[in-house]
Design an enzyme around this catalytic site. Structure first.
Site, mmCIF file in Angstrom:
data_model
loop_
_atom_site.group_PDB
_atom_site.id
_atom_site.type_symbol
_atom_site.label_atom_id
_atom_site.label_comp_id
_atom_site.label_asym_id
_atom_site.label_seq_id
_atom_site.Cartn_x
_atom_site.Cartn_y
_atom_site.Cartn_z
ATOM 1 N N ARG A 108 -7.399 -24.860 -22.648
ATOM 2 C CA ARG A 108 -7.547 -23.415 -22.533
ATOM 3 C C ARG A 108 -6.257 -22.689 -22.935
ATOM 4 O O ARG A 108 -6.287 -21.690 -23.656
ATOM 5 C CB ARG A 108 -7.963 -23.060 -21.101
ATOM 6 C CG ARG A 108 -9.302 -23.669 -20.708
ATOM 7 C CD ARG A 108 -9.558 -23.631 -19.216
ATOM 8 N NE ARG A 108 -9.660 -22.276 -18.716
ATOM 9 C CZ ARG A 108 -9.836 -21.964 -17.434
ATOM 10 N NH1 ARG A 108 -9.915 -22.947 -16.525
ATOM 11 N NH2 ARG A 108 -9.919 -20.710 -17.065
ATOM 12 N N LEU B 166 -12.182 -32.050 -13.392
ATOM 13 C CA LEU B 166 -12.523 -31.061 -14.399
ATOM 14 C C LEU B 166 -12.486 -29.697 -13.741
ATOM 15 O O LEU B 166 -12.813 -29.568 -12.551
ATOM 16 C CB LEU B 166 -13.931 -31.294 -14.960
ATOM 17 C CG LEU B 166 -14.187 -32.572 -15.771
ATOM 18 C CD1 LEU B 166 -15.658 -32.631 -16.173
ATOM 19 C CD2 LEU B 166 -13.303 -32.628 -17.002
ATOM 20 N N ASP B 167 -12.100 -28.673 -14.495
ATOM 21 C CA ASP B 167 -12.173 -27.315 -13.966
ATOM 22 C C ASP B 167 -13.599 -27.014 -13.523
ATOM 23 O O ASP B 167 -14.569 -27.550 -14.082
ATOM 24 C CB ASP B 167 -11.768 -26.291 -15.043
ATOM 25 C CG ASP B 167 -10.305 -26.383 -15.408
ATOM 26 O OD1 ASP B 167 -9.516 -26.907 -14.596
ATOM 27 O OD2 ASP B 167 -9.950 -25.928 -16.514
ATOM 28 N N ARG B 168 -13.716 -26.132 -12.583
ATOM 29 C CA ARG B 168 -15.043 -25.763 -12.061
ATOM 30 C C ARG B 168 -16.004 -25.356 -13.185
ATOM 31 O O ARG B 168 -17.180 -25.740 -13.184
ATOM 32 C CB ARG B 168 -14.886 -24.598 -11.068
ATOM 33 C CG ARG B 168 -16.211 -24.089 -10.526
ATOM 34 C CD ARG B 168 -15.991 -23.005 -9.490
ATOM 35 N NE ARG B 168 -17.238 -22.644 -8.831
ATOM 36 C CZ ARG B 168 -17.320 -22.012 -7.678
ATOM 37 N NH1 ARG B 168 -16.219 -21.649 -7.044
ATOM 38 N NH2 ARG B 168 -18.485 -21.733 -7.138
#
Length: 305
Positions: free
Chosen positions: A241, A140-142
């Site tokens: 996103r 997962l993205d930060r």
């Protein structure tokens, strides 16, 4: 549903408490109350000290329960020094650990940052076995929170990663985006490429990058924001996103992809649900986390007038 069918599907549960209405052994009581849990998963709760009786941890399967006692299910929490270093373990067995990753914490360390979910979980498993290892399965993205899975052995890690597309049957997210969408549900289909500066962009040219498909549905909205349920058919880097930017409704807090507001003081993206088939046991695993409270609070503001 037969017992065999029940054992093939595993659903995680949130913290819960049950009141005993008649005498019973603890394991029998749990199998009646946790109807979506397999017997193995209930054993896992006991082994990992996640079951309490009147506030005290109990691991004994045949522990005798009496009327009016309270049986609790407590999810493990790994605590770091900061708020975003606290990991909630939503599932654990001998092969897997699944956590609810907080926003702001890396899944695995990079050259700039040493602290990560991987680091905290490694410390956790080595409390009982100094030689224990964990292996990241997906990322997962930060700044994205939610369901993140790790394997406890390399064989399982490879089996999951090599067959991820065919094993995973559900990847569900919730996203808070800017503005109100004209189309309240839809499907975005494009091809994603990445620039040398690591910015992902979308192309409608077939074959012009990695195919990406995102399904969305508005579940709540305010005059300025919309809360979406999102289901991915593909899992590309920054896919949601980029697709939300392409739709003209960037994820809040996502300045990299066009957001102008940050009402949540974090990226408005949360990995809500994950369902997949275990590559060895063929068990269907389902993991779900709560929608973050600040997402729900912001969405509710539009209905408070």
């Amino acid at each position: 549903m037969t017992q065999d069918e029940d054992n093939k599907k595993s659903k995680t549960i949130a913290n819960a408490e049950f009141v005993v209405t008649e005498s019973s052994d603890l394991f029998d009581f749990l199998t009646l109350k946790l109807i979506h849990q397999s017997r193995n998963n209930i054993k896992s709760l006991l082994i990992h000290k996640q079951v309490t009786v009147d506030g005290g941890v109990v691991t004994q399967h045949d522990f005798p329960l009496k009327e009016k006692q309270r049986v609790g299910i407590v999810r493990s929490v790994i605590r770091g020094q900061k708020e975003n270093e606290q990991l909630q373990i939503i599932y654990e067995d001998t092969d897997l650990i699944v956590i609810n990753k907080p926003a702001g914490l890396l899944a695995i360390a990079d050259h700039k940052n040493g602290l990560s979910a991987y680091h905290l979980l490694t410390d956790y498993v080595r409390r009982t076995n100094p030689k224990a290892r964990i292996f990241i399965v997906h990322r997962l993205d930060r700044d994205t929170s939610g369901v993140l899975m790790f394997a406890k052995n390399e064989k399982l890690k490879r089996a999951l990663q090599d067959n991820w597309g065919s094993l995973v049957s559900l990847r569900g997210y919730v996203a808070m985006v800017e503005g109100r969408l004209r189309e309240k549900s839809g499907r975005i289909h494009s091809w994603l490429k990445e620039t040398k500066t690591l910015l992902v962009y979308s192309s409608q040219k077939a074959g012009g990058g990695l195919e990406a498909i995102t399904n969305y549905q508005v579940v709540d909205e305010t005059p300025n924001y919309s809360l979406l349920n999102i289901q991915l058919e593909t899992g590309r880097k920054n896919q949601i996103r980029v697709h939300m930017k392409e739709l003209g409704h960037s994820v809040v807090g996502d300045t990299k992809y066009g957001a102008k507001t940050n009402p949540l003081k974090r990226l408005g993206l949360h990995a809500h649900k994950l369902e997949l088939r275990h590559p060895f046991s063929n068990q269907l695993l389902f993991f779900e986390t709560e929608v973050p409270e600040n997402f729900k609070t912001l969405a509710a503001k539009g209905n408070s007038r």
